[in-house]
Design an enzyme around this catalytic site. Structure first.
Site, PDB file in Angstrom:
ATOM      1  N   THR A 180       0.838  -1.195   0.000  1.00  0.00           N
ATOM      2  CA  THR A 180       0.000   0.000   0.000  1.00  0.00           C
ATOM      3  C   THR A 180       0.877   1.250   0.000  1.00  0.00           C
ATOM      4  OG1 THR A 180      -1.846  -1.038   1.116  1.00  0.00           O
ATOM      5  CG2 THR A 180      -1.504   1.262   1.640  1.00  0.00           C
ATOM      6  N   ARG A 208     -14.149  -7.507   0.548  1.00  0.00           N
ATOM      7  CA  ARG A 208     -13.312  -7.198   1.716  1.00  0.00           C
ATOM      8  C   ARG A 208     -12.695  -5.795   1.570  1.00  0.00           C
ATOM      9  NH1 ARG A 208      -7.729  -5.625   2.694  1.00  0.00           N
ATOM     10  NH2 ARG A 208      -7.218  -6.290   4.790  1.00  0.00           N
ATOM     11  N   VAL A 209     -12.755  -5.037   2.635  1.00  0.00           N
ATOM     12  CA  VAL A 209     -12.116  -3.726   2.684  1.00  0.00           C
ATOM     13  C   VAL A 209     -11.226  -3.685   3.922  1.00  0.00           C
ATOM     14  CG1 VAL A 209     -12.492  -1.240   2.926  1.00  0.00           C
ATOM     15  CG2 VAL A 209     -14.047  -2.597   1.498  1.00  0.00           C
ATOM     16  N   GLY A 210      -9.995  -3.186   3.755  1.00  0.00           N
ATOM     17  CA  GLY A 210      -9.063  -3.105   4.880  1.00  0.00           C
ATOM     18  C   GLY A 210      -9.092  -1.746   5.552  1.00  0.00           C
ATOM     19  N   ASP A 211      -7.982  -1.404   6.168  1.00  0.00           N
ATOM     20  CA  ASP A 211      -7.908  -0.167   6.952  1.00  0.00           C
ATOM     21  C   ASP A 211      -7.678   1.088   6.113  1.00  0.00           C
ATOM     22  OD1 ASP A 211      -5.331  -1.365   6.382  1.00  0.00           O
ATOM     23  OD2 ASP A 211      -4.462   0.263   7.558  1.00  0.00           O
ATOM     24  N   THR A 231       0.258   1.053   6.852  1.00  0.00           N
ATOM     25  CA  THR A 231       0.301  -0.088   5.935  1.00  0.00           C
ATOM     26  C   THR A 231       0.486  -1.352   6.747  1.00  0.00           C
ATOM     27  OG1 THR A 231       1.512  -1.198   4.170  1.00  0.00           O
ATOM     28  CG2 THR A 231       2.788   0.297   5.548  1.00  0.00           C
ATOM     29  N   GLY A 232      -0.187  -2.403   6.345  1.00  0.00           N
ATOM     30  CA  GLY A 232      -0.060  -3.658   7.073  1.00  0.00           C
ATOM     31  C   GLY A 232      -1.333  -4.464   6.976  1.00  0.00           C
ATOM     32  N   GLY A 234      -4.675  -5.098   7.428  1.00  0.00           N
ATOM     33  CA  GLY A 234      -5.706  -4.117   7.705  1.00  0.00           C
ATOM     34  C   GLY A 234      -6.678  -4.451   8.817  1.00  0.00           C
TER      35      GLY A 234
END
Ligand code: ASP
Length: 316
Positions: A180, A208-211, A231-232, A234
């Site tokens: 990211t 799916r949605v991350g942070d 970044t990581g 999420g």
């Protein structure tokens, strides 16, 4: 009494291109050189905006746009692929002066998702738009779209095949390498901004949605404390509201930015099992870039104009 000139007021920028098991030997010399040059170009472009008296919002937008176009990173062109082999792009941006924010998730064709997030902030009454609605909004705003194939690189196809070949269940994500992109900046007016853009995680499914597009998790900016882009993995960054948590610690407890960012990344996240890192800047221009993985693609230009580009944990 004269107002300070731009040259007398501190400006600073930091950017990242993801964290993960980026160990020496995993990248070819050629890959490493192109990553370092993309990071350098993005940091310099953002810094130039600041040095000319431009806003931190413009600086982070310019830097992230360049990283979205760079196929090495998981954002825009070169984004990771979903379970179905498509791209679904997420991004967010926040203005530390007003706490205005914009975010998009699950976009399929916009060239620069960060521009879409910025338009959500400036041209809509909303904070977050998703999926086909976000695409329709971006088209109505006249943003540039590309064919689905334009986003897909051979490297990401191979990565998806490798993950799917070793997957034990249909829901398994690729968890060792996050790329990211993000930027944080302090401008000559003393305003902070943060921006993050991503394709999410390889093999993601079911929307799916991350942070990264979640304000408070992957992105946060507040002039009273700091600006953060993460970044990581999420899911962990959402549960621990990482970006907001760092800013809240700075604002409410008076700890330094370095201590707050380090505690959240190296204690809270590490104990929870969440891999990744953050970049952060405070109103004095202090920059902090902790990560709990072997490496993080990162670059910064500090208040003295000093450029730093790094990949590995022992890169300093
Ligand atoms: N944080 C992103 C996500 O979970 C992944 C990354 O940092 O590369 O969607």
């Amino acid at each position: 009494m004269s107002l300070p000139t731009h040259a007398e007021t501190p400006v600073a920028i930091a950017i990242h291109g993801g964290a993960g098991t980026i160990e020496r030997g995993r990248l070819s010399d050629e890959q490493e050189a192109s990553i370092r040059s993309a990071l350098t170009a993005a940091a310099r472009a953002g810094h130039q905006v600041l040095a000319e008296g431009g806003s931190s919002l413009d600086a982070v937008t310019v830097a992230v746009r360049l990283l979205e176009d760079a196929p090495e990173f998981n954002a825009g062109r070169g984004a990771v692929l979903t379970f179905d082999g498509t791209v679904e792009l997420d991004a967010s941006i926040m203005d530390g002066a007003s706490l205005a924010a914009g975010a998009v998730a699950g976009m399929t064709g916009v060239r620069h998702p960060i521009e879409a997030a910025r338009r959500v902030m400036s041209e809509s009454p909303h904070v977050m738009l998703v999926g086909s609605g976000a695409d329709a909004f971006a088209r109505a705003q006249g943003l540039e779209f590309k064919d689905p194939d334009w986003f897909i690189t051979e490297f990401r196809l191979q990565q998806l095949r490798a993950v799917q070949a070793r997957q034990q269940s249909a829901t398994q994500l690729s968890e060792d390498w996050f790329s990211t992109v993000g930027a944080v900046a302090l401008d000559a007016e003393g305003n902070l901004a943060a921006a993050t853009s991503t394709g999410g995680m390889t093999n993601k499914r079911w929307g799916r949605v991350g942070d990264s597009p979640i304000i408070g998790a992957g992105t946060y900016a507040d002039n009273r404390s700091c600006a953060v882009s993460a970044t990581g993995h999420g899911e962990y960054f959402i549960r621990h509201a990482v970006a907001h948590e760092i800013c809240a610690r700075v604002r409410l407890t008076g700890v330094t930015l370095a201590d707050a960012a380090d505690a959240v990344v190296n204690q809270v996240l590490r104990e929870a099992g969440g891999d990744g890192g953050v970049i952060a800047v405070d109103p004095a221009g202090n920059i902090s870039m902790p990560f709990n993985t072997p490496g993080m693609y990162r670059a910064s230009i500090d208040v003295d104009g000093h450029l730093r580009v790094a990949i590995y944990g022992d890169d300093d």
